[in-house]
Write an enzyme that holds these catalytic residues in place. Structure first.
Site, PDB file in Angstrom:
ATOM      1  N   ARG B  13       0.965   1.986 -12.998  1.00 45.77           N
ATOM      2  CA  ARG B  13       0.354   1.329 -11.830  1.00 45.77           C
ATOM      3  C   ARG B  13      -0.846   0.486 -12.254  1.00 45.77           C
ATOM      4  O   ARG B  13      -1.144  -0.529 -11.633  1.00 45.77           O
ATOM      5  CB  ARG B  13      -0.048   2.362 -10.775  1.00 45.77           C
ATOM      6  CG  ARG B  13      -1.073   3.358 -11.284  1.00 45.77           C
ATOM      7  CD  ARG B  13      -1.505   4.310 -10.189  1.00 45.77           C
ATOM      8  NE  ARG B  13      -2.247   5.418 -10.751  1.00 45.77           N
ATOM      9  CZ  ARG B  13      -3.133   6.122 -10.059  1.00 45.77           C
ATOM     10  NH1 ARG B  13      -3.398   5.847  -8.812  1.00 45.77           N
ATOM     11  NH2 ARG B  13      -3.760   7.135 -10.630  1.00 45.77           N
ATOM     12  N   GLU B  61       3.255   0.759   7.457  1.00 43.62           N
ATOM     13  CA  GLU B  61       4.113   0.138   6.449  1.00 43.62           C
ATOM     14  C   GLU B  61       5.171  -0.780   7.055  1.00 43.62           C
ATOM     15  O   GLU B  61       5.499  -1.818   6.484  1.00 43.62           O
ATOM     16  CB  GLU B  61       4.784   1.212   5.587  1.00 43.62           C
ATOM     17  CG  GLU B  61       3.804   2.042   4.743  1.00 43.62           C
ATOM     18  CD  GLU B  61       3.147   3.174   5.502  1.00 43.62           C
ATOM     19  OE1 GLU B  61       3.522   3.424   6.679  1.00 43.62           O
ATOM     20  OE2 GLU B  61       2.255   3.843   4.945  1.00 43.62           O
ATOM     21  N   ARG B 170       2.445   6.955 -11.482  1.00 42.47           N
ATOM     22  CA  ARG B 170       1.091   7.464 -11.572  1.00 42.47           C
ATOM     23  C   ARG B 170       0.718   8.088 -12.920  1.00 42.47           C
ATOM     24  O   ARG B 170      -0.440   7.988 -13.327  1.00 42.47           O
ATOM     25  CB  ARG B 170       0.899   8.512 -10.464  1.00 42.47           C
ATOM     26  CG  ARG B 170      -0.484   9.128 -10.420  1.00 42.47           C
ATOM     27  CD  ARG B 170      -0.633   9.949  -9.147  1.00 42.47           C
ATOM     28  NE  ARG B 170      -1.964  10.526  -9.054  1.00 42.47           N
ATOM     29  CZ  ARG B 170      -2.273  11.765  -9.423  1.00 42.47           C
ATOM     30  NH1 ARG B 170      -1.340  12.554  -9.917  1.00 42.47           N
ATOM     31  NH2 ARG B 170      -3.500  12.221  -9.308  1.00 42.47           N
TER      32      ARG B 170
END
Lengths: 285, 317
Positions: B13, B61, B170
């Protein structure tokens, strides 16, 4: 354009709507008939559209012109008719509505490159978000055009609408005019019975919108006046919501005021009865 | 076996954030959107330099996808960012109608994909996203393998006209690809040439595959390792060329075994050349809380499991 002329266009559009729906024995005449004055007033009088040699021209980006989005895509017949009558594509193409290999799909799409359409719609609740994006792009591009978007009142039951309703005032999207077709009907019955939206005006005001009512949404003069008023409120930091009070099926007596003609096509007899009430002003396709 | 060493570990990321930083400086049409996860998506450098080109959408979203679609009308290139679960499953219909069917130039950029987001657990560990996105006609699906490749992919997709799903994550993992690499959409990267088995890996699993290759080498097995960063369109030619040589395949992905890279590769094999294939993927289950390493081990995705799968594939030849 004079009001009388606009009304003549509207009459022809209504003929187109019932003929298109009859031609393929499917589609949504009720909401289409109810929104005829709005779309005619927008495209033939109020919207600034790109033209070349006196003819409308279409490009996807739509820079420096006004844009219209139809969120309740099932009323595609009225939009297709208005676009064709305005000159975006041949009126003869209206005969292909909902048929195989047509650019006039049941619900509007960009997939077949039909001039005038910039996004697919049909699955409800998405058009306001799209219009907000287009309006934001106009701001980033220093483009003074206005973005218009029409939704249904049943459509207000979709959650995404309220995400968009929250977004618009927060980001001060004040180059956008949204409409709700307040005809009080949806597929399963009157909106108050299916899922009561209650006071939509109060809701949008609470969310931070400027709210205007057009009480006579099938009166051309009233629609023009309401559009003029809405335009005057642009550019002051708030999005504009116009509650357009219409009659579902307006203009064809037996289709009026009932959810029964939301998505039903007339038979031959009913078509004849409908056309007898609508003047052929511009020539049938 | 080609030697892969690393001096630094980073999360993919952050590669995305670095790519966005570059795009902010290079491409005035790029607009970033986020649904209340700016820190997680590493967007701060982009926002600091281009505040007018950042749109905070809040925890909405569906609206973010619609606004992104609208932004393309007018020539903007929106990068819609959030966690992979909320970027796909939550908004599938919005992506389907307003982005894919409408052929809008929207980049859906999704962090925290797969099991390795770790402790948050199964509500956030989407393992179905590749499947959902690759089924959409016209959608390009990319899952890069380390920081450098993610940065390069981020920059590359801005020049691709059409919808893209970019998937990253992540966990902090080794940086082993070239910092100056040219990212070519749809072009596989040959990590290591070999003769006994083709290990076809995507995303975080590429590093696991490299470790597996070293373990196999110690046992005298010569593995070919291919990085498929673009799952759609798939580099069928690279896959077929490899299996011609090796005669068997292991696919490795941080995704459900149903609908992911493995199934895409299987389609190619069924149609062109039948060879044994073993899946290293999550066995049609949800994830759970744990550290990334614990989860990869428990769900059968680490280097050790790739080694076992390679041996099974070779035995079936």
């Amino acid at each position: 354009m004079e009001i009388e002329q606009l009304e003549k266009v509207a009459s022809q559009v209504r003929r187109d709507i019932v003929r298109m729906v009859h031609g393929c024995q499917s589609g949504h005449p009720g909401g289409s008939l109810g929104c005829t004055e709005l779309l005619v007033a927008l495209y033939f009088e109020r919207m600034k559209l790109k033209e070349h040699d006196g003819k409308v021209v279409f490009d996807m980006d739509g820079k420096d012109e006004d844009l219209f989005f139809l969120s309740n895509g099932h009323i595609s017949p009225v939009w297709y008719s208005v676009l064709a009558r305005k000159g975006y594509f041949p009126v003869s193409e209206l005969a292909t509505f909902r048929k195989l290999d047509s650019r006039l799909q049941g619900h509007p799409t960009t997939h077949e490159h039909l001039e005038g359409i910039r996004i697919a719609s049909g699955s409800l609740g998405q058009g306001l978000s799209v219009a907000l994006g287009a309006a934001t792009a106009k701001k980033l591009n220093n483009d003074k055009g206005t973005v218009y978007v029409l939704m249904g009142d049943g459509e207000q039951q979709e959650g995404q609408v309220w995400e968009a309703a929250t977004f618009a005032p927060h980001h001060q999207v004040d180059n956008l005019i949204a409409f709700i077709d307040l005809n009080g009907q949806q597929i399963d019955g009157p909106t108050v019975k299916v899922m009561n939206n209650r006071d939509l005006g109060a809701k949008y005001e609470a969310f931070g919108w400027e709210v205007i009512n057009i009480e006579e949404g099938n009166d051309m003069a009233a629609v023009l006046k309401g559009l003029y008023e809405a335009k005057g409120r642009l550019g002051h930091g708030r999005p504009i919501m116009v509650l357009l009070h219409t009659g579902m099926g307006y203009g064809v007596d037996f289709m009026m005021g009932s959810h029964k003609w939301h998505g039903v096509a007339p038979n031959d007899e009913q078509l004849a009865a409908a056309l007898a009430q609508l003047d052929e002003t511009l020539g049938d396709y | 076996m080609k030697k892969y060493t690393f001096t630094e570990k980073k999360d993919t990321r952050s590669g995305f954030g670095a790519g966005m930083h570059v795009l902010g400086q290079q491409n005035p049409n790029v607009v970033a959107l986020c649904a209340d996860l700016v820190g997680s998506l590493k967007l701060e450098p982009f926002i600091k330099e281009n505040p007018e080109r950042f749109i905070q959408c809040g925890i909405s979203e569906a609206n973010m996808i619609g606004v992104s679609a609208g932004l393309t009308i007018g020539g903007k290139i929106p990068f819609a960012t959030t966690f992979a679960n909320f970027a796909t499953g939550r908004v599938y219909d919005q992506i389907r109608q307003s982005v894919a069917y409408s052929n809008k130039n929207v980049k859906i950029c999704a962090s925290h994909a797969g099991l390795t987001l770790g402790e948050d657990g199964a509500t956030h560990q989407i393992l179905e996203d590749i499947g959902m996105m690759k089924m959409l006609p016209g959608m390009t699906v990319i899952n890069p393998c380390d920081y450098n490749q993610t940065k390069a992919a981020t920059i590359a997709i801005a020049d691709h006209d059409g919808p893209v799903y970019l998937r990253f994550g992540r966990p902090v993992i080794p940086i082993f690809t070239d910092p100056d690499q040219k990212f070519e959409i749809g072009k596989a990267w040959m990590v290591n040439e070999g003769t006994d088995v083709s290990i076809i890996a995507t995303g975080h699993m590429v590093w696991e595959a490299i470790q597996a290759g070293e373990m196999l080498e110690a046992e005298g097995i010569n593995a070919e390792i291919i990085n498929i960063h673009t799952i759609k369109p798939l580099d069928e030619e690279a896959i077929l060329k490899s299996v011609e040589k090796t005669g068997c395949v292991v696919t490795a992905e941080e995704h459900n075994r149903i609908g992911g890279l493995g199934d895409s590769v299987a389609q190619v094999l069924v149609k062109n050349k039948l060879v044994p294939q073993e899946y290293v993927a999550v066995n049609d289950s949800f994830g759970e809380s744990g550290t990334p390493a614990q989860l990869l081990e428990k769900y059968g995705l680490d280097a050790k499991h790739i080694v076992e799968a390679a041996k099974r594939a070779i035995a079936r030849k």
